[in-house]
Structures are given as C-alpha cells and as structure tokens.
Design a protein around this motif. Structure first.
Motif, PDB file in Angstrom:
ATOM      1  N   GLY A 202      -8.684   7.704   7.081  1.00 25.66           N
ATOM      2  CA  GLY A 202      -9.025   7.064   6.017  1.00 25.66           C
ATOM      3  C   GLY A 202      -8.000   5.844   5.379  1.00 25.66           C
ATOM      4  O   GLY A 202      -8.353   4.749   4.979  1.00 25.66           O
ATOM      5  N   HIS A 203      -6.862   6.203   5.488  1.00 25.06           N
ATOM      6  CA  HIS A 203      -5.525   5.545   5.277  1.00 25.06           C
ATOM      7  C   HIS A 203      -5.769   4.356   6.216  1.00 25.06           C
ATOM      8  O   HIS A 203      -5.496   3.193   5.829  1.00 25.06           O
TER       9      HIS A 203
ATOM     10  N   LYS B 210       7.956  16.289  -4.863  1.00 26.80           N
ATOM     11  CA  LYS B 210       7.025  16.595  -4.036  1.00 26.80           C
ATOM     12  C   LYS B 210       7.212  17.312  -2.854  1.00 26.80           C
ATOM     13  O   LYS B 210       8.036  16.823  -1.955  1.00 26.80           O
TER      14      LYS B 210
ATOM     15  N   LEU C 231      -8.122   1.731   5.109  1.00 26.55           N
ATOM     16  CA  LEU C 231      -7.852   0.866   4.004  1.00 26.55           C
ATOM     17  C   LEU C 231      -6.824  -0.192   4.542  1.00 26.55           C
ATOM     18  O   LEU C 231      -6.824  -1.261   3.920  1.00 26.55           O
TER      19      LEU C 231
ATOM     20  N   GLY D 291      -6.737   3.480  -2.828  1.00 22.45           N
ATOM     21  CA  GLY D 291      -7.871   3.866  -2.436  1.00 22.45           C
ATOM     22  C   GLY D 291      -8.641   4.724  -3.145  1.00 22.45           C
ATOM     23  O   GLY D 291      -7.925   5.613  -3.922  1.00 22.45           O
ATOM     24  N   LEU D 292      -9.892   4.750  -3.497  1.00 15.76           N
ATOM     25  CA  LEU D 292     -10.672   5.639  -4.140  1.00 15.76           C
ATOM     26  C   LEU D 292     -11.780   6.396  -3.285  1.00 15.76           C
ATOM     27  O   LEU D 292     -12.582   5.690  -2.826  1.00 15.76           O
ATOM     28  N   ARG D 293     -11.574   7.954  -3.284  1.00 18.27           N
ATOM     29  CA  ARG D 293     -12.639   8.467  -2.479  1.00 18.27           C
ATOM     30  C   ARG D 293     -13.621   8.813  -3.581  1.00 18.27           C
ATOM     31  O   ARG D 293     -14.583   8.061  -3.903  1.00 18.27           O
TER      32      ARG D 293
ATOM     33  N   GLU E 288      -5.719   7.945 -10.219  1.00 18.76           N
ATOM     34  CA  GLU E 288      -5.663   6.790  -9.971  1.00 18.76           C
ATOM     35  C   GLU E 288      -5.503   5.577 -11.245  1.00 18.76           C
ATOM     36  O   GLU E 288      -4.745   4.793 -11.571  1.00 18.76           O
TER      37      GLU E 288
ATOM     38  N   TYR F 272       1.035  -1.344  -0.007  1.00 17.54           N
ATOM     39  CA  TYR F 272      -0.133   0.041   0.013  1.00 17.54           C
ATOM     40  C   TYR F 272       0.872   1.058   0.045  1.00 17.54           C
ATOM     41  O   TYR F 272       1.551   1.488   1.048  1.00 17.54           O
TER      42      TYR F 272
ATOM     43  N   GLY G 286       1.918   5.256  -0.637  1.00 19.59           N
ATOM     44  CA  GLY G 286       1.511   6.595  -0.650  1.00 19.59           C
ATOM     45  C   GLY G 286       2.373   7.570  -0.181  1.00 19.59           C
ATOM     46  O   GLY G 286       3.470   7.363   0.448  1.00 19.59           O
ATOM     47  N   SER G 287       1.779   8.822  -0.085  1.00 19.89           N
ATOM     48  CA  SER G 287       2.663   9.848   0.665  1.00 19.89           C
ATOM     49  C   SER G 287       2.265   9.815   2.107  1.00 19.89           C
ATOM     50  O   SER G 287       3.393  10.226   3.110  1.00 19.89           O
TER      51      SER G 287
HETATM   52  P1  ADP Z   1      -0.434   9.773  -2.890  1.00 19.14           P
HETATM   53  O1  ADP Z   1       0.354  11.012  -2.822  1.00 19.14           O
HETATM   54  O2  ADP Z   1       0.280   8.459  -3.417  1.00 19.14           O
HETATM   55  O3  ADP Z   1      -2.027   9.933  -3.623  1.00 19.14           O
HETATM   56  P2  ADP Z   1      -1.867   9.610  -0.273  1.00 19.14           P
HETATM   57  O4  ADP Z   1      -1.243   9.451   0.978  1.00 19.14           O
HETATM   58  O5  ADP Z   1      -2.684  10.949  -0.606  1.00 19.14           O
HETATM   59  O6  ADP Z   1      -0.658   9.242  -1.501  1.00 19.14           O
HETATM   60  O7  ADP Z   1      -2.942   8.569  -0.553  1.00 19.14           O
HETATM   61  C1  ADP Z   1      -2.428   7.082  -0.503  1.00 19.14           C
HETATM   62  C2  ADP Z   1      -3.811   6.218  -1.336  1.00 19.14           C
HETATM   63  O8  ADP Z   1      -4.446   6.304  -0.233  1.00 19.14           O
HETATM   64  C3  ADP Z   1      -4.388   6.684  -2.516  1.00 19.14           C
HETATM   65  O9  ADP Z   1      -4.710   5.716  -3.133  1.00 19.14           O
HETATM   66  C4  ADP Z   1      -5.567   7.625  -1.919  1.00 19.14           C
HETATM   67  O10 ADP Z   1      -6.380   7.657  -2.857  1.00 19.14           O
HETATM   68  C5  ADP Z   1      -5.992   6.896  -1.017  1.00 19.14           C
HETATM   69  N1  ADP Z   1      -6.791   7.662   0.176  1.00 19.14           N
HETATM   70  C6  ADP Z   1      -6.188   8.670   0.699  1.00 19.14           C
HETATM   71  N2  ADP Z   1      -7.149   9.374   1.467  1.00 19.14           N
HETATM   72  C7  ADP Z   1      -8.433   8.229   1.725  1.00 19.14           C
HETATM   73  C8  ADP Z   1      -9.365   8.105   2.506  1.00 19.14           C
HETATM   74  N3  ADP Z   1      -9.966   8.932   3.229  1.00 19.14           N
HETATM   75  N4  ADP Z   1     -10.013   6.813   2.170  1.00 19.14           N
HETATM   76  C9  ADP Z   1      -9.554   5.946   1.325  1.00 19.14           C
HETATM   77  N5  ADP Z   1      -8.608   6.186   0.505  1.00 19.14           N
HETATM   78  C10 ADP Z   1      -7.774   7.044   0.922  1.00 19.14           C
END
Ligand code: ADP
Length: 161
Positions: A16-17, A41, A20, A88-90, A98, A6, A8-9
């Motif tokens: 939310g993270h 970034k 997931l 994840g998809l919001r 994505e 998984y 992400g940043s």
């Molecule tokens: P990135 O910079 O790679 O998008 P993020 O930390 O913003 O990293 O997000 C990582 C993943 O988690 C992405 O796929 C993002 O769509 C998903 N994500 C972020 N916030 C939520 C949330 N509230 N619910 C579900 N998925 C989320």
C-alpha cells in the motif's frame, strides 16, 4: 522542481505504501520517503532497519529518495525544499487522524500543502500491523509487502531458515 515528502512510520513498508510512492512519483519530480523518528512510539523495526529496507525496495525508482526526520514535519519540509506532504487514506477510519494532522500542519505553515491519495482498492486493507501479525506466525507476507519486507519480518520473528 516540485518536491514532496511522504512521511510515515513504515514499520514496515507495505505494498500500500509502495503504491502511494509510485503514484506520488508521477505527480512530483522528487519524492522523499521519510521515516518519522518518534521516540514515544514503540516500533518493531529500528529507524536504520526501516531505512535499509526502503533503500532496497525503492532503489530503482527515479526521483525517489529515502530519509528520516525528527521534529516538526513542516520544518523538515522547509529544510528539504518540499512544498507538499503526501499522505494516504484507506477507509474512513483514517480520516479523523489525517485531518487532525493536516490542520496542525496547515496552522504551523500554510505554505506546505498536504496531498491525500486514496488507497487503491487492492491495498485498502493492507496495513503494517496486519502483516506483522501474519509474519509473527511464520507465514510469508509477499502478497501484501515487497519480498525484502517479508524476509526481514520472518527473520526478526525468528522464522528465517
Ligand atoms: P503513520 O504512523 O505516520 O500513520 P504509516 O506508515 O502507518 O505511518 O502510514 C504512512 C501513510 O501511508 C499514512 O498516511 C497512511 O494513511 C498511509 N497508508 C498506510 N497504508 C496504506 C495503504 N494500504 N494504502 C494507502 N495508504 C496507506
């Protein structure tokens, strides 16, 4: 053993993270939550700070590991033996971005599958950007992020007691 990454940043990690990670850990034996090191970034927390928070928050979750990676995600997946990427998809606003990443990764290595989990409704508006805005003005974000994240944000914004 089924392993997923998984990526992400996580700047910073939100509920939310966390939701997931919990859901992905039901589907995979091993979930590696990996901070993407992206020098182009501008991040609020350093990679080390984000990893320390992740370790604290995810410490008690069996099968969940914390890591970081640099370079192509599909190459990293091969290195750690992962056949799946979790994202994840919001709202629909996430979709174009994505989908583009999925296409790119699929072209680079079709053996690594991307699994999308839809945001639970209680977290669909939770984002790292929004919680940073709230904490900037000295308010706790414990409603939307783990307590360790809220504390770290307030400290970094100079609001800690
Ligand atoms: P990135 O910079 O790679 O998008 P993020 O930390 O913003 O990293 O997000 C990582 C993943 O988690 C992405 O796929 C993002 O769509 C998903 N994500 C972020 N916030 C939520 C949330 N509230 N619910 C579900 N998925 C989320």
């Amino acid at each position: 053993m089924k392993t997923a990454v998984y990526p992400g940043s996580f700047d910073p990690f939100t509920n939310g993270h966390l939701d997931l990670v919990q859901r992905a850990s039901q589907l995979f034996d091993r979930v590696i939550v990996s901070v993407a090191i992206n020098s182009s970034k501008n991040s609020f927390f350093t990679v080390e700070e984000r990893m320390a928070i992740l370790r604290e928050v995810l410490a008690s979750m069996p099968g969940v590991e914390v890591a970081s990676f640099e370079g192509l995600l599909v190459d990293y997946c091969r290195t750690v033996g992962a056949r799946a990427i979790v994202r994840g998809l919001r709202a629909v606003t996430d979709f174009d971005y994505e989908y583009a990443i999925f296409q790119l990764n699929h072209d680079l290595n079709a053996e690594v599958e991307t699994v999308f989990l839809l945001a639970a409704k209680e977290y669909s508006f939770v984002s790292s950007t929004l919680i940073k805005e709230v904490a900037r003005y000295g308010r706790s974000v414990e409603q939307h992020a783990p307590p360790a994240v809220s504390r770290a944000l307030l400290r970094k914004f100079g609001h800690a007691k």
